[in-house]
Design a protein around this motif. Structure first.
Motif, PDB file in Angstrom:
ATOM      1  N   ALA A 105      17.534 -48.336   9.267  1.00 21.95           N
ATOM      2  CA  ALA A 105      16.298 -48.120  10.017  1.00 21.95           C
ATOM      3  C   ALA A 105      16.120 -46.662  10.418  1.00 21.95           C
ATOM      4  O   ALA A 105      14.995 -46.141  10.404  1.00 21.95           O
ATOM      5  N   CYS A 139      22.342 -51.628   2.898  1.00 15.61           N
ATOM      6  CA  CYS A 139      22.135 -52.542   4.014  1.00 15.61           C
ATOM      7  C   CYS A 139      22.761 -53.898   3.697  1.00 15.61           C
ATOM      8  O   CYS A 139      22.911 -54.272   2.533  1.00 15.61           O
ATOM      9  N   LEU A 147      14.677 -54.688   7.187  1.00 11.45           N
ATOM     10  CA  LEU A 147      14.589 -53.296   6.753  1.00 11.45           C
ATOM     11  C   LEU A 147      13.362 -53.081   5.869  1.00 11.45           C
ATOM     12  O   LEU A 147      12.663 -52.066   5.987  1.00 11.45           O
TER      13      LEU A 147
END
Length: 220
Positions: A105, A139, A147
């Motif tokens: 993020a 991720c 995301l």
């Protein structure tokens, strides 16, 4: 020693064969020549052979060698395939045409800010830690939807997903999982497959393969 143009022809032949076996068109697969740690002199033969899509791991290294090369070859497409620090986001947006390592993020925020400042929108691939390996970027699979929503809300063009499967194991299940995740999230781009496994990746839907050693030879 095999010449770079011969290596390029061999890899293109392998791409075409793998695509045909998967009932795909070879031109549906983009070959990214990974030129990290390679000098301008090593890159030049591929440029002279007509190849134009390259990938680099580090912003600083790319900034040192590509501006001069791009003066002679202004149609080059440069991809960032390595981990990106948030404080390098503006440099990356200025230098690269696509980023394959969006994975958190804080980087979404930094890239969106850089794109707004430079008025330059470039496509990004979200890197997924497909093998759940602590030493690799990407991720977590269960964090992917959030995301993606964050990136889209920030106005980032999410082109697809990227992964680096665990080494020394069959990569096929990991490529298949990435393809499923992309499909589930409405994405068509799949940046997966390297020198040792790109044929498998193509059979499982890769749209972009990242090939270095098979083109440039092993590093000494």
């Amino acid at each position: 020693m095999t010449k770079p143009n011969e290596c390029l022809n061999a890899v293109q032949d392998q791409i075409a064969k793998a695509a045909r076996l998967a009932s795909r068109k070879p031109e549906a697969v983009c070959l990214i020549a990974i030129s990290k740690t390679r000098s301008a002199e090593e890159i030049q033969p591929l440029l002279d052979s007509g190849h134009r899509v390259f990938g680099e791991n580090r912003v600083q290294e790319a900034a040192a060698k590509w501006p001069a090369l791009r003066e002679a070859y202004d149609d080059v497409e440069l991809n960032l395939v390595g981990q990106l620090q948030s404080n390098k986001a503006e440099d990356a947006v200025q230098l690269f045409d696509a980023i394959h390592s969006l994975d958190r993020a804080s980087l979404v925020k930094a890239l969106a800010k850089a794109m707004d400042k430079l008025d330059r929108r470039i496509p990004c691939y979200v890197q997924v830690n497909i093998g759940e390996e602590s030493q690799k970027g990407g991720c977590a699979i269960d964090e992917l939807p959030a995301l993606l929503e964050s990136a889209r809300s920030a106005g980032i063009d999410v082109a697809g997903l990227m992964c680096v499967p665990p080494s020394a194991v069959n990569p096929a299940p990991y490529f298949a999982l990435l393809a499923k995740l992309a499909n589930d999230n409405g994405l068509s781009g799949l940046s997966m497959g390297m020198s040792g496994d790109f044929e498998t990746a193509i059979k499982l839907g890769a749209t972009h393969i990242r090939v270095g050693t098979a083109l440039f030879g092993r590093r000494v």
